[in-house]
Write a protein that holds these residues in place. Structure first.
Motif, PDB file in Angstrom:
ATOM      1  N   ASP A  52       0.634  -1.212   0.137  1.00 55.12           N
ATOM      2  CA  ASP A  52      -0.020  -0.070   0.091  1.00 55.12           C
ATOM      3  C   ASP A  52       0.769   0.955  -0.102  1.00 55.12           C
ATOM      4  OD1 ASP A  52      -2.065   1.695   0.296  1.00 55.12           O
ATOM      5  OD2 ASP A  52      -2.362   1.373   2.380  1.00 55.12           O
ATOM      6  N   THR A  54       0.767   3.752   1.819  1.00 58.10           N
ATOM      7  CA  THR A  54       0.209   4.974   2.276  1.00 58.10           C
ATOM      8  C   THR A  54       0.201   5.210   3.661  1.00 58.10           C
ATOM      9  OG1 THR A  54      -2.036   4.243   2.231  1.00 58.10           O
ATOM     10  CG2 THR A  54      -1.242   5.477   0.211  1.00 58.10           C
ATOM     11  N   LYS A  55       0.292   4.008   4.474  1.00 60.94           N
ATOM     12  CA  LYS A  55       0.314   4.098   5.780  1.00 60.94           C
ATOM     13  C   LYS A  55       1.626   3.501   6.354  1.00 60.94           C
ATOM     14  CE  LYS A  55      -4.448   2.700   6.754  1.00 60.94           C
ATOM     15  NZ  LYS A  55      -5.312   1.878   7.289  1.00 60.94           N
ATOM     16  N   ARG A  57       4.539   5.147   6.563  1.00 61.00           N
ATOM     17  CA  ARG A  57       5.478   5.386   5.831  1.00 61.00           C
ATOM     18  C   ARG A  57       6.975   5.331   6.314  1.00 61.00           C
ATOM     19  NH1 ARG A  57       2.652  10.448   2.665  1.00 61.00           N
ATOM     20  NH2 ARG A  57       1.094   9.266   1.618  1.00 61.00           N
TER      21      ARG A  57
END
Length: 77
Positions: A52, A54-55, A57
């Motif tokens: 992903d 986006t989390k 980071r």
């Protein structure tokens, strides 16, 4: 389990053991809690977070740096 999965698990385990940064350790703890709440393995959760991007980071960035230094032969392109 295929060798690629085994290598990934070993890489994640080594990263977790060698990490000293409190922020990274906190993110790892969050991932562990999230995986237990979802009823999936920590490694599956870790893989989802890496894909992903986006989390978590900071964690993703640090792991990618670590992987560049330590990646097993099966991860070489």
């Amino acid at each position: 389990m295929i060798p690629l999965e085994e290598d990934f698990i070993k890489l994640v385990d080594n990263f977790v053991v060698e990490t000293k940064d409190p922020k990274i350790l906190d993110e790892l703890s969050q991932l562990d809690r999230e995986s237990r709440l979802l009823g999936i393995s920590f490694y599956d959760m870790y893989c989802m977070v890496l894909q992903d991007g986006t989390k978590h980071r900071t964690l993703v960035s640090e792991f990618k740096n670590y992987m560049g230094l330590k990646k097993p032969a099966t991860f070489v392109a």
